[in-house]
Design a protein around this motif. Structure first.
Motif, PDB file in Angstrom:
ATOM      1  N   ALA A   2       0.646  -1.039   0.245  1.00 22.62           N
ATOM      2  CA  ALA A   2       0.245   0.070  -0.373  1.00 22.62           C
ATOM      3  C   ALA A   2       0.731   1.114  -0.294  1.00 22.62           C
ATOM      4  CB  ALA A   2      -0.945   0.173   1.182  1.00 22.62           C
ATOM      5  N   ALA A   3       0.108   2.028  -0.386  1.00 23.95           N
ATOM      6  CA  ALA A   3       1.153   3.820  -0.962  1.00 23.95           C
ATOM      7  C   ALA A   3      -0.042   4.423  -0.418  1.00 23.95           C
ATOM      8  CB  ALA A   3       2.050   4.050  -2.116  1.00 23.95           C
ATOM      9  N   PRO A   4       0.191   4.636   0.969  1.00 21.02           N
ATOM     10  CA  PRO A   4      -0.925   5.664   1.573  1.00 21.02           C
ATOM     11  C   PRO A   4      -0.786   7.434   1.385  1.00 21.02           C
ATOM     12  CG  PRO A   4       0.294   5.000   3.508  1.00 21.02           C
ATOM     13  CD  PRO A   4       0.781   4.302   2.336  1.00 21.02           C
ATOM     14  N   SER A   5      -1.317   7.832   1.453  1.00 15.13           N
ATOM     15  CA  SER A   5      -1.754   9.877   0.961  1.00 15.13           C
ATOM     16  C   SER A   5      -0.387  10.212   2.667  1.00 15.13           C
ATOM     17  CB  SER A   5      -2.420  10.058   0.969  1.00 15.13           C
ATOM     18  OG  SER A   5      -3.794   9.593  -0.226  1.00 15.13           O
ATOM     19  N   LEU A   6       0.446  10.514   1.907  1.00 13.36           N
ATOM     20  CA  LEU A   6       0.742  11.752   3.566  1.00 13.36           C
ATOM     21  C   LEU A   6       1.307  13.115   2.900  1.00 13.36           C
ATOM     22  CD1 LEU A   6       4.789   9.577   2.978  1.00 13.36           C
ATOM     23  CD2 LEU A   6       2.838   9.537   4.380  1.00 13.36           C
ATOM     24  N   PRO A   7       0.599  13.780   3.787  1.00 13.63           N
ATOM     25  CA  PRO A   7       0.625  15.344   3.387  1.00 13.63           C
ATOM     26  C   PRO A   7       1.791  15.890   3.280  1.00 13.63           C
ATOM     27  CG  PRO A   7       0.259  14.361   5.796  1.00 13.63           C
ATOM     28  CD  PRO A   7       0.513  13.274   5.634  1.00 13.63           C
ATOM     29  N   ASP A   8       0.620  16.922   2.084  1.00  8.96           N
ATOM     30  CA  ASP A   8       2.437  17.545   1.782  1.00  8.96           C
ATOM     31  C   ASP A   8       3.486  17.392   0.375  1.00  8.96           C
ATOM     32  OD1 ASP A   8       1.061  20.465   3.013  1.00  8.96           O
ATOM     33  OD2 ASP A   8       1.735  20.031   4.692  1.00  8.96           O
ATOM     34  N   THR A   9       2.536  15.702   0.311  1.00 10.03           N
ATOM     35  CA  THR A   9       3.204  15.094  -0.875  1.00 10.03           C
ATOM     36  C   THR A   9       2.645  14.818  -2.006  1.00 10.03           C
ATOM     37  OG1 THR A   9       3.422  12.781  -0.199  1.00 10.03           O
ATOM     38  CG2 THR A   9       4.913  14.201   0.901  1.00 10.03           C
ATOM     39  N   LEU A  10       3.918  14.689  -3.205  1.00 12.32           N
ATOM     40  CA  LEU A  10       2.486  13.834  -4.234  1.00 12.32           C
ATOM     41  C   LEU A  10       3.111  12.451  -4.548  1.00 12.32           C
ATOM     42  CD1 LEU A  10       4.155  14.006  -6.915  1.00 12.32           C
ATOM     43  CD2 LEU A  10       2.877  16.314  -7.718  1.00 12.32           C
ATOM     44  N   VAL A  11       2.785  11.967  -5.340  1.00 13.58           N
ATOM     45  CA  VAL A  11       3.713  10.542  -5.550  1.00 13.58           C
ATOM     46  C   VAL A  11       3.804  10.442  -6.865  1.00 13.58           C
ATOM     47  CG1 VAL A  11       2.921   8.551  -5.834  1.00 13.58           C
ATOM     48  CG2 VAL A  11       2.062   8.810  -4.350  1.00 13.58           C
ATOM     49  N   VAL A  12       4.782  10.102  -7.461  1.00 11.10           N
ATOM     50  CA  VAL A  12       5.430   9.871  -8.630  1.00 11.10           C
ATOM     51  C   VAL A  12       5.414   8.472  -8.586  1.00 11.10           C
ATOM     52  CG1 VAL A  12       7.641  10.707  -9.416  1.00 11.10           C
ATOM     53  CG2 VAL A  12       7.392  12.511  -8.149  1.00 11.10           C
ATOM     54  N   ASN A  13       5.767   7.837  -9.941  1.00  7.61           N
ATOM     55  CA  ASN A  13       6.183   6.849 -10.665  1.00  7.61           C
ATOM     56  C   ASN A  13       6.515   7.271 -11.750  1.00  7.61           C
ATOM     57  OD1 ASN A  13       2.766   6.545 -10.941  1.00  7.61           O
ATOM     58  ND2 ASN A  13       3.572   5.855 -12.541  1.00  7.61           N
ATOM     59  N   LEU A  14       7.601   5.835 -12.415  1.00  5.94           N
ATOM     60  CA  LEU A  14       8.501   5.883 -13.535  1.00  5.94           C
ATOM     61  C   LEU A  14       7.509   5.804 -14.209  1.00  5.94           C
ATOM     62  CD1 LEU A  14      12.574   5.706 -12.468  1.00  5.94           C
ATOM     63  CD2 LEU A  14      10.470   7.860 -11.742  1.00  5.94           C
ATOM     64  N   GLY A  15       7.677   6.386 -16.320  1.00  7.24           N
ATOM     65  CA  GLY A  15       7.123   5.084 -17.072  1.00  7.24           C
ATOM     66  C   GLY A  15       8.029   4.633 -17.746  1.00  7.24           C
ATOM     67  N   ASP A  16       7.040   3.698 -18.745  1.00  6.07           N
ATOM     68  CA  ASP A  16       8.248   2.899 -19.776  1.00  6.07           C
ATOM     69  C   ASP A  16       8.754   3.871 -20.312  1.00  6.07           C
ATOM     70  OD1 ASP A  16       6.196   0.910 -18.117  1.00  6.07           O
ATOM     71  OD2 ASP A  16       5.378   0.792 -20.205  1.00  6.07           O
ATOM     72  N   MET A  17       8.928   4.463 -20.837  1.00  2.23           N
ATOM     73  CA  MET A  17       9.601   5.481 -21.567  1.00  2.23           C
ATOM     74  C   MET A  17      11.257   6.123 -20.712  1.00  2.23           C
ATOM     75  SD  MET A  17       7.887   8.691 -23.512  1.00  2.23           S
ATOM     76  CE  MET A  17       6.238   8.694 -24.662  1.00  2.23           C
ATOM     77  N   LEU A  18      11.096   6.497 -19.629  1.00  3.21           N
ATOM     78  CA  LEU A  18      12.186   5.928 -18.322  1.00  3.21           C
ATOM     79  C   LEU A  18      12.971   5.383 -18.784  1.00  3.21           C
ATOM     80  CD1 LEU A  18      14.081   8.424 -17.199  1.00  3.21           C
ATOM     81  CD2 LEU A  18      12.181   8.331 -15.304  1.00  3.21           C
ATOM     82  N   GLN A  19      12.490   4.327 -17.964  1.00  2.00           N
ATOM     83  CA  GLN A  19      13.216   2.860 -18.048  1.00  2.00           C
ATOM     84  C   GLN A  19      13.813   2.628 -19.797  1.00  2.00           C
ATOM     85  OE1 GLN A  19      11.143  -0.458 -15.893  1.00  2.00           O
ATOM     86  NE2 GLN A  19      12.307  -1.608 -17.729  1.00  2.00           N
ATOM     87  N   ALA A  20      13.952   2.916 -20.662  1.00  2.00           N
ATOM     88  CA  ALA A  20      14.175   2.426 -21.802  1.00  2.00           C
ATOM     89  C   ALA A  20      15.756   3.811 -21.566  1.00  2.00           C
ATOM     90  CB  ALA A  20      13.128   2.391 -22.596  1.00  2.00           C
ATOM     91  N   LEU A  21      15.292   4.627 -21.581  1.00  2.00           N
ATOM     92  CA  LEU A  21      16.165   5.938 -21.523  1.00  2.00           C
ATOM     93  C   LEU A  21      17.589   5.599 -20.951  1.00  2.00           C
ATOM     94  CD1 LEU A  21      14.073   9.282 -21.884  1.00  2.00           C
ATOM     95  CD2 LEU A  21      15.462   8.497 -23.692  1.00  2.00           C
ATOM     96  N   SER A  22      17.150   5.245 -19.779  1.00  2.00           N
ATOM     97  CA  SER A  22      18.132   4.501 -18.454  1.00  2.00           C
ATOM     98  C   SER A  22      19.030   3.406 -18.420  1.00  2.00           C
ATOM     99  CB  SER A  22      17.383   4.436 -17.142  1.00  2.00           C
ATOM    100  OG  SER A  22      16.521   3.152 -17.016  1.00  2.00           O
ATOM    101  N   ASP A  23      17.903   2.713 -20.688  1.00  2.00           N
ATOM    102  CA  ASP A  23      18.633   1.454 -20.268  1.00  2.00           C
ATOM    103  C   ASP A  23      18.632   0.325 -19.505  1.00  2.00           C
ATOM    104  OD1 ASP A  23      19.765   2.023 -22.884  1.00  2.00           O
ATOM    105  OD2 ASP A  23      21.758   3.225 -21.989  1.00  2.00           O
ATOM    106  N   ASP A  24      17.383   0.832 -18.769  1.00  2.00           N
ATOM    107  CA  ASP A  24      16.588  -0.799 -17.932  1.00  2.00           C
ATOM    108  C   ASP A  24      16.904  -0.621 -17.210  1.00  2.00           C
ATOM    109  OD1 ASP A  24      14.675  -1.447 -19.655  1.00  2.00           O
ATOM    110  OD2 ASP A  24      15.760  -2.773 -20.512  1.00  2.00           O
ATOM    111  N   ARG A  25      17.885   0.732 -16.312  1.00  2.00           N
ATOM    112  CA  ARG A  25      18.062   1.184 -15.058  1.00  2.00           C
ATOM    113  C   ARG A  25      17.154   1.210 -13.873  1.00  2.00           C
ATOM    114  NH1 ARG A  25      21.808   4.605 -13.439  1.00  2.00           N
ATOM    115  NH2 ARG A  25      21.502   6.291 -15.137  1.00  2.00           N
ATOM    116  N   PHE A  26      17.110   2.312 -14.601  1.00  2.00           N
ATOM    117  CA  PHE A  26      15.419   2.758 -13.224  1.00  2.00           C
ATOM    118  C   PHE A  26      13.967   1.945 -13.783  1.00  2.00           C
ATOM    119  CE2 PHE A  26      16.828   7.349 -13.513  1.00  2.00           C
ATOM    120  CZ  PHE A  26      18.061   7.246 -13.099  1.00  2.00           C
ATOM    121  N   LYS A  27      13.509   1.969 -12.201  1.00  2.00           N
ATOM    122  CA  LYS A  27      11.536   0.621 -12.698  1.00  2.00           C
ATOM    123  C   LYS A  27      11.219   1.535 -12.741  1.00  2.00           C
ATOM    124  CE  LYS A  27      14.958  -2.218 -11.285  1.00  2.00           C
ATOM    125  NZ  LYS A  27      15.779  -3.109 -12.551  1.00  2.00           N
TER     126      LYS A  27
END
Length: 309
Positions: free
Chosen positions: A219-244
């Motif tokens: 679970a990823a609950p909401s935390l005050p004064d933050t947003l959730v960032v998730n990386l996408g498939d384009m960024l995974q490709a640009l990192s040559d699969d280092r980033f998830k």
């Protein structure tokens, strides 16, 4: 994992970015693909957009459907406007999602490229504050959050100086408002196929977002004064699969409906990108159109959904 890493946008954007914060960001990208971002967006902007969205979704169904995909003068039509409950399917095995939503983007009537143009939005007499509050929130996100985070990520990728501004000027933004009904809202397991996604959630006691990590849903609950960032498939490709680009889903079981405000961030639609080591090359438009075809035409789901059993 007991909680996702937490990163400070202010520290990332400082003239002398603390090495510790940069390394925290690298770890989040390489190990999790998800993190909380302390953002600095005024709370009243977020609250106003949530309340205006709740008023829109409370309108009669026939009224909301006047702003559906068929009424939108953009390509693809499914990139803008209202979609009802069970209108989208992110994973073919899970079936249609129990959510309703409204999509918009950067409004530019002269932009006739894919994912460009203007959204047919309800006016204030019909949905008070809906268009105004969403576009005001978009302006803050696009000018204050996207460039700072994007340049920090490009730096971690060891891209040449100016890379992010060159390929994201402007970015392609798919802004979405989602209403999950009480005790049964869902979004099937999937990955996002863009560069990164920024998610503003209502701060409700029952978490709904679930992240696939360590062979289980966390679970990823909401935390005050933050947003959730998730990386996408384009960024995974640009990192040559280092980033998830990490699979995730929504299972909303709380007693109240939930409003979520995601921003899906892509490069300029005309961009053609190559990873730092030259292993991956792709066209932003081709990737985006292929993903929309998979979701809306062939029913194969979003991102790498077909890989997720």
């Amino acid at each position: 994992m007991t909680t996702l890493p937490q990163i400070s946008l202010a520290k990332l954007a400082a003239d002398a970015t603390p090495q510790q914060e940069r390394e925290r960001l690298r770890l989040a990208c390489e190990e999790y693909g998800f993190f909380y971002l302390e953002h600095g967006i005024p709370k009243e902007h977020i609250a106003e957009a949530i309340q205006a969205s709740r008023r829109f979704f409370a309108l009669p169904q026939s009224t909301k459907e006047r702003f559906g995909h068929s009424a939108q003068d953009v390509y693809p039509a499914t990139a803008r406007g209202y979609s009802p409950l069970l209108g989208e399917m992110l994973h073919p095995v899970a079936g249609p999602d129990q959510k309703e939503m409204f999509d918009l983007g950067i409004e530019n009537e002269r932009d006739r490229r894919p994912f460009g143009g203007c959204t047919l939005l309800p006016d204030d007499s019909l949905a008070p504050g809906f268009a105004r509050s969403l576009l005001a929130l978009q302006a803050v996100v696009v000018t204050e959050v996207v460039p700072k985070l994007g340049m920090a990520l490009a730096d971690l990728l060891d891209m040449e100086e100016g890379w992010f501004r060159r390929h994201f000027n402007p970015p392609t933004v798919l802004q979405r408002v989602i209403r999950y009904p009480s005790t049964g809202g869902t979004a099937g397991k999937h990955t996002d196929n863009g560069f990164f996604t920024l998610l503003l959630q209502e701060e409700l006691p029952t978490p709904s977002l679930q992240v696939w990590f360590g062979g289980r849903w966390v679970a990823a609950p909401s935390l005050p004064d933050t947003l959730v960032v998730n990386l996408g498939d384009m960024l995974q490709a640009l990192s040559d699969d280092r980033f998830k680009s990490t699979p995730h889903q929504v299972v909303h079981t709380g007693p109240a409906e939930r409003i979520s405000l995601p921003f899906f961030i892509y490069p300029d639609i005309d961009a053609r990108l190559t990873s730092r080591n030259g292993m991956k090359t792709f066209s932003a438009a081709e990737v985006m159109l292929r993903n929309f075809d998979s979701i809306w035409e062939t029913g194969n789901g979003a991102g790498r959904a077909r890989e997720l059993q």
